[in-house]
Design an enzyme around this catalytic site. Structure first.
Site, PDB file in Angstrom:
ATOM      1  N   LYS A  46      -4.248   2.169 -13.041  1.00  0.00           N
ATOM      2  CA  LYS A  46      -4.950   2.315 -11.754  1.00  0.00           C
ATOM      3  C   LYS A  46      -4.007   2.050 -10.585  1.00  0.00           C
ATOM      4  CE  LYS A  46      -7.346  -1.374 -10.226  1.00  0.00           C
ATOM      5  NZ  LYS A  46      -7.059  -1.922  -8.900  1.00  0.00           N
ATOM      6  N   ASN A  47      -3.241   0.966 -10.683  1.00  0.00           N
ATOM      7  CA  ASN A  47      -2.447   0.552  -9.522  1.00  0.00           C
ATOM      8  C   ASN A  47      -1.196   1.410  -9.312  1.00  0.00           C
ATOM      9  OD1 ASN A  47      -4.354  -1.332  -9.009  1.00  0.00           O
ATOM     10  ND2 ASN A  47      -3.196  -3.087  -9.776  1.00  0.00           N
ATOM     11  N   CYS A  66     -10.537 -10.404   0.597  1.00  0.00           N
ATOM     12  CA  CYS A  66     -11.502 -10.205  -0.469  1.00  0.00           C
ATOM     13  C   CYS A  66     -11.627 -11.500  -1.230  1.00  0.00           C
ATOM     14  CB  CYS A  66     -11.117  -9.037  -1.366  1.00  0.00           C
ATOM     15  SG  CYS A  66      -9.669  -9.355  -2.333  1.00  0.00           S
ATOM     16  N   ARG A  82      -5.302 -11.531   1.842  1.00  0.00           N
ATOM     17  CA  ARG A  82      -4.731 -10.189   1.726  1.00  0.00           C
ATOM     18  C   ARG A  82      -4.341  -9.538   3.061  1.00  0.00           C
ATOM     19  NH1 ARG A  82      -7.142  -7.225  -3.408  1.00  0.00           N
ATOM     20  NH2 ARG A  82      -4.941  -6.736  -3.608  1.00  0.00           N
ATOM     21  N   ASP A  91      -2.740 -10.461 -12.303  1.00  0.00           N
ATOM     22  CA  ASP A  91      -3.861  -9.648 -12.788  1.00  0.00           C
ATOM     23  C   ASP A  91      -4.234  -9.949 -14.243  1.00  0.00           C
ATOM     24  OD1 ASP A  91      -4.022  -8.470 -10.321  1.00  0.00           O
ATOM     25  OD2 ASP A  91      -3.014  -6.608 -10.890  1.00  0.00           O
ATOM     26  N   ARG A 142     -14.345  -0.618 -11.787  1.00  0.00           N
ATOM     27  CA  ARG A 142     -13.322  -0.261 -10.805  1.00  0.00           C
ATOM     28  C   ARG A 142     -11.961  -0.112 -11.476  1.00  0.00           C
ATOM     29  NH1 ARG A 142     -12.413  -4.689  -7.328  1.00  0.00           N
ATOM     30  NH2 ARG A 142     -10.617  -3.374  -6.964  1.00  0.00           N
TER      31      ARG A 142
HETATM   32  N1  EPU Z   1       1.010 -10.436   1.315  1.00  0.00           N
HETATM   33  C1  EPU Z   1       1.338 -10.828   2.586  1.00  0.00           C
HETATM   34  N2  EPU Z   1       1.506  -9.861   3.533  1.00  0.00           N
HETATM   35  C2  EPU Z   1       1.378  -8.547   3.259  1.00  0.00           C
HETATM   36  C3  EPU Z   1       1.061  -8.153   1.961  1.00  0.00           C
HETATM   37  C4  EPU Z   1       0.880  -9.117   0.991  1.00  0.00           C
HETATM   38  O1  EPU Z   1       1.452 -12.015   2.865  1.00  0.00           O
HETATM   39  O2  EPU Z   1       1.564  -7.731   4.178  1.00  0.00           O
HETATM   40  C5  EPU Z   1       0.829 -11.448   0.276  1.00  0.00           C
HETATM   41  C6  EPU Z   1      -0.568 -11.401  -0.352  1.00  0.00           C
HETATM   42  O3  EPU Z   1      -1.499 -12.129   0.423  1.00  0.00           O
HETATM   43  C7  EPU Z   1      -0.309 -11.998  -1.706  1.00  0.00           C
HETATM   44  C8  EPU Z   1       1.077 -11.494  -2.049  1.00  0.00           C
HETATM   45  O4  EPU Z   1       1.683 -11.134  -0.802  1.00  0.00           O
HETATM   46  O5  EPU Z   1      -0.267 -13.393  -1.607  1.00  0.00           O
HETATM   47  C9  EPU Z   1       1.142 -10.315  -2.984  1.00  0.00           C
HETATM   48  O6  EPU Z   1       0.273  -9.295  -2.523  1.00  0.00           O
HETATM   49  P1  EPU Z   1       0.611  -7.757  -2.753  1.00  0.00           P
HETATM   50  O7  EPU Z   1       0.787  -7.111  -1.426  1.00  0.00           O
HETATM   51  O8  EPU Z   1       1.705  -7.614  -3.734  1.00  0.00           O
HETATM   52  O9  EPU Z   1      -0.767  -7.231  -3.387  1.00  0.00           O
HETATM   53  P2  EPU Z   1      -1.319  -5.777  -3.204  1.00  0.00           P
HETATM   54  O10 EPU Z   1      -0.201  -4.831  -3.165  1.00  0.00           O
HETATM   55  O11 EPU Z   1      -2.320  -5.748  -2.112  1.00  0.00           O
HETATM   56  C10 EPU Z   1      -1.441  -5.118  -5.728  1.00  0.00           C
HETATM   57  C11 EPU Z   1      -2.510  -4.767  -6.704  1.00  0.00           C
HETATM   58  C12 EPU Z   1      -3.304  -6.016  -7.075  1.00  0.00           C
HETATM   59  C13 EPU Z   1      -2.326  -7.045  -7.649  1.00  0.00           C
HETATM   60  C14 EPU Z   1      -1.210  -7.341  -6.631  1.00  0.00           C
HETATM   61  C15 EPU Z   1      -0.160  -8.292  -7.147  1.00  0.00           C
HETATM   62  C16 EPU Z   1      -3.109  -2.487  -6.146  1.00  0.00           C
HETATM   63  C17 EPU Z   1      -4.134  -1.536  -5.676  1.00  0.00           C
HETATM   64  N3  EPU Z   1      -3.428  -3.776  -6.140  1.00  0.00           N
HETATM   65  O12 EPU Z   1      -2.123  -5.591  -4.566  1.00  0.00           O
HETATM   66  O13 EPU Z   1      -4.201  -5.613  -8.114  1.00  0.00           O
HETATM   67  O14 EPU Z   1      -3.022  -8.228  -7.954  1.00  0.00           O
HETATM   68  O15 EPU Z   1      -0.568  -6.105  -6.274  1.00  0.00           O
HETATM   69  O16 EPU Z   1       0.427  -7.818  -8.309  1.00  0.00           O
HETATM   70  O17 EPU Z   1      -2.032  -2.089  -6.558  1.00  0.00           O
HETATM   71  C18 EPU Z   1      -6.152  -5.688  -9.415  1.00  0.00           C
HETATM   72  O18 EPU Z   1      -5.776  -4.632  -9.947  1.00  0.00           O
HETATM   73  O19 EPU Z   1      -7.103  -6.387  -9.849  1.00  0.00           O
HETATM   74  C19 EPU Z   1      -5.446  -6.169  -8.216  1.00  0.00           C
HETATM   75  C20 EPU Z   1      -5.967  -7.075  -7.385  1.00  0.00           C
END
Ligand code: EPU
Length: 420
Positions: free
Chosen positions: A22-23, A115, A120, A306, A398
């Site tokens: 998915k991701n 969320c 996030r 995850d 999801r």
């Molecule tokens: N963060 C920041 N600033 C930003 C972006 C992120 O401080 O601008 C912080 C976040 O708050 C968090 C950390 O950095 O503490 C990592 O967040 P990341 O941005 O890597 O998460 P994401 O890209 O929003 C994806 C996956 C998540 C998975 C995370 C970490 C998708 C759609 N989502 O989220 O997947 O947990 O990477 O590996 O790719 C799931 O599939 O259940 C899920 C939540």
């Protein structure tokens, strides 16, 4: 709302085929906005989040056609303003921002909220886009980005919890059509980012270094259509491996990539689970007894956040004390109180959960709070005596393709109960 009724105590046995990730599929679908030509993406999991991304792309003007696990997308003519309500609903939809900026030089997208698993923020996404020359304004719930010209730049995208997965993808997608060379330091190393970069390269982009912390992007004039097969879902594979171990079963995972699962396999082995490669498949079975282990979540190639909830469900069954420390998302322990309803003994201290494992679990009605928490509750229900009703199962739909069907094929007694 539908629920899953799990009658526990049956060891899982047999073979399961792992779906596409998915991701990886979500940003890859968004990347098709970078060209007017058609793109064909295969091994796309049939999930509500994926259909939702399809709706978002359609609302931007793209033609999106699903045929089984293949999606064909042509974004011949698109607009840069995302539908507020649609985008707000799914955090992952933020990954349209980079391609819209790259292709149209402007985008207006609703800000994704926090969320249940944490705040996030998207500051790192915006930092990268600003470094490329975009002007950024946040007003009335929307983020407005625009740039007369995008220019390659050096940037550092590490944050409080390390690199950002979608942030790295978003900035790459904006940089592929920028003028000159962009270097991202502290880029996310997750296989999903590598898969996105491989797709972009198939579209004519020039990206190197993906999979490591420094990614270099040499901007090109335009991208063309491409075909791509999404990588298998390492989180789904880990979830089935843990379900096999929790039920004292023996399951062979087909299509999963061991090279994406080293951290999970290492912890499971330490916990007494036997994991062996069998040709292109991976065989998982519980060893003689489960042992407590300590787990800390980290960016790739560390233990994935995850899979934190699912391994917690397993460790409630391992006699002794296990400590799980969550370093990526600050409130990703919503499953703890629900696991407690099944008889688990877990205390939270700051970012750590202390699990006194070994007491048998017994079934109860419980509530899923997010995607991975629901998977953990299903695993706990499979291992518990009696019946467990996991409510709000839409969370699991999801991110897990046909999870109840796949579990039933492995012998689990799982039924979907339609709600109102
Ligand atoms: N963060 C920041 N600033 C930003 C972006 C992120 O401080 O601008 C912080 C976040 O708050 C968090 C950390 O950095 O503490 C990592 O967040 P990341 O941005 O890597 O998460 P994401 O890209 O929003 C994806 C996956 C998540 C998975 C995370 C970490 C998708 C759609 N989502 O989220 O997947 O947990 O990477 O590996 O790719 C799931 O599939 O259940 C899920 C939540």
């Amino acid at each position: 709302m539908d629920s899953l009724l799990v009658k526990g105590g049956v060891p899982l046995h047999g073979d399961v085929t792992i779906s596409g990730a998915k991701n990886a599929a979500l940003p890859i679908m968004a990347a098709t906005l970078l060209t007017a030509e058609p793109c064909v993406i295969r091994r796309v999991p049939n999930l509500s989040d994926i259909r939702f991304m399809g709706q978002i792309l359609t609302s931007l003007g793209a033609d999106v056609r699903f045929d089984g696990n293949t999606v064909t997308i042509q974004a011949a003519k698109i607009k840069g303003v995302g539908d507020y309500e649609l985008i707000r609903k799914m955090r992952g939809s933020i990954c349209i921002l980079g391609p819209l900026l790259g292709r149209l030089r402007k985008a207006i997208v609703s800000l994704p909220g926090g969320c249940v698993i944490g705040a996030r923020p998207i500051d790192l996404h915006l930092k990268g886009m600003a470094a490329l020359g975009a002007k950024i304004k946040i007003a009335e719930g929307y983020v407005h980005v625009n740039a007369r010209k995008l220019k390659g730049a050096d940037m550092f995208l590490g944050g409080r919890a390390g690199p950002t997965v979608l942030g790295t993808g978003n900035v790459i997608m904006a940089a592929v059509l920028a003028e000159g060379v962009t270097i991202i330091e502290s880029a996310a190393c997750e296989p999903e980012v590598t898969d996105l970069a491989n797709f972009l390269n198939a579209m004519g982009a020039k990206i190197s270094g993906m999979g490591g912390p420094t990614i270099t992007i040499t901007g090109v004039e335009s991208l063309h259509g491409a075909e791509h097969e999404v990588i298998p879902d390492r989180i789904e594979a880990a979830t089935f491996a843990i379900a096999a171990a929790a039920t004292n079963g023996e399951v062979t995972l087909h299509g999963a990539r061991m090279d994406h699962l080293h951290a999970v396999a290492d912890k499971l082995r330490e916990a007494g689970v036997v994991i062996e490669r069998r040709g292109s498949a991976i065989k998982v079975k519980r060893g003689s007894c489960l042992k407590p282990v300590d787990v800390t979540t980290m960016p790739y190639s560390g233990f994935p956040t995850d899979v934190q909830a699912q391994i917690m469900a397993l460790l409630t069954l391992a006699p002794g004390i296990s400590i799980i420390t969550e370093r990526i998302f600050e409130s990703r322990f919503m499953h703890v109180s629900e696991l407690a309803r099944l008889g688990a003994d877990i205390a939270i201290e700051g970012p750590s959960a202390i699990i006194k494992g070994g007491k048998p679990l017994s079934g109860a009605p419980i509530m899923a709070s997010d995607l991975r928490a629901s998977a953990a509750l299903v695993i706990a229900g499979l291992a518990a005596r009696g019946a467990t009703q996991v409510n709000r199962v839409y969370h699991i739909d999801r991110g897990y393709e046909n999870i109840d069907g796949k579990l039933r094929k492995l012998g689990a007694r799982v039924e979907r109960v339609e709600g109102i």
